[in-house]
Design a protein around this motif. Structure first.
Motif, short mmCIF file in Angstrom:
data_model
loop_
_atom_site.label_atom_id
_atom_site.label_comp_id
_atom_site.label_asym_id
_atom_site.label_seq_id
_atom_site.Cartn_x
_atom_site.Cartn_y
_atom_site.Cartn_z
N VAL A 13 0.81 -1.22 -0.08
CA VAL A 13 0.15 0.06 0.01
C VAL A 13 0.83 1.33 -0.10
O VAL A 13 2.03 1.01 0.45
CB VAL A 13 -1.10 0.14 1.20
N PRO A 14 0.47 2.58 -0.62
CA PRO A 14 1.37 3.60 -0.23
C PRO A 14 1.25 4.00 1.26
O PRO A 14 0.38 3.45 2.01
CB PRO A 14 0.48 4.58 -1.00
N ILE A 15 2.16 4.55 1.56
CA ILE A 15 2.37 5.00 2.78
C ILE A 15 1.21 5.88 3.61
O ILE A 15 1.00 5.88 4.67
CB ILE A 15 3.88 5.55 3.08
N GLU A 16 0.55 6.72 2.59
CA GLU A 16 -0.28 7.49 3.17
C GLU A 16 -1.47 6.62 3.59
O GLU A 16 -2.33 7.16 4.51
CB GLU A 16 -0.76 8.18 1.94
N ARG A 17 -1.55 5.46 2.93
CA ARG A 17 -2.68 4.34 3.27
C ARG A 17 -2.66 4.09 4.86
O ARG A 17 -3.71 3.88 5.58
CB ARG A 17 -2.84 3.30 2.64
#
Length: 87
Positions: A71-75
């Motif tokens: 997942v992207p870190i923002e997730r």
């Protein structure tokens, strides 16, 4: 209950939300805390701390967790009341 300064309360909220998200995503991927820890290159107790909102992981550690969870870190921050406007 000890009253924390406003900034500390915000940080604590972020860490709890982060931990909840890491745990949820880890379970969704069918990983144990041990297997996530090994894949990330940190100790099992460190993953447990992060998931309980007790750890203050580095950005490098968060990126490694996000990579393993695909997942992207923002997730990892998504769903936080504090970050919902950003996510």
């Amino acid at each position: 209950m000890v009253r924390l300064p406003k900034t500390e309360q915000k940080v604590e909220g972020y860490l709890v939300s982060l931990g909840d998200n890491v745990k949820s995503l880890r379970l969704k991927c069918g990983l144990s805390q041990q297997s996530l820890a090994e894949s990330v290159g940190i100790s099992y107790p460190r993953i447990s701390e992060i998931e309980r909102g007790r750890g203050n992981p580095t950005v490098r550690t968060l990126q490694a967790i996000a990579d393993v969870l695909d997942v992207p870190i923002e997730r990892l921050f998504k769903g936080s009341k504090k970050t919902s406007a950003v996510a």
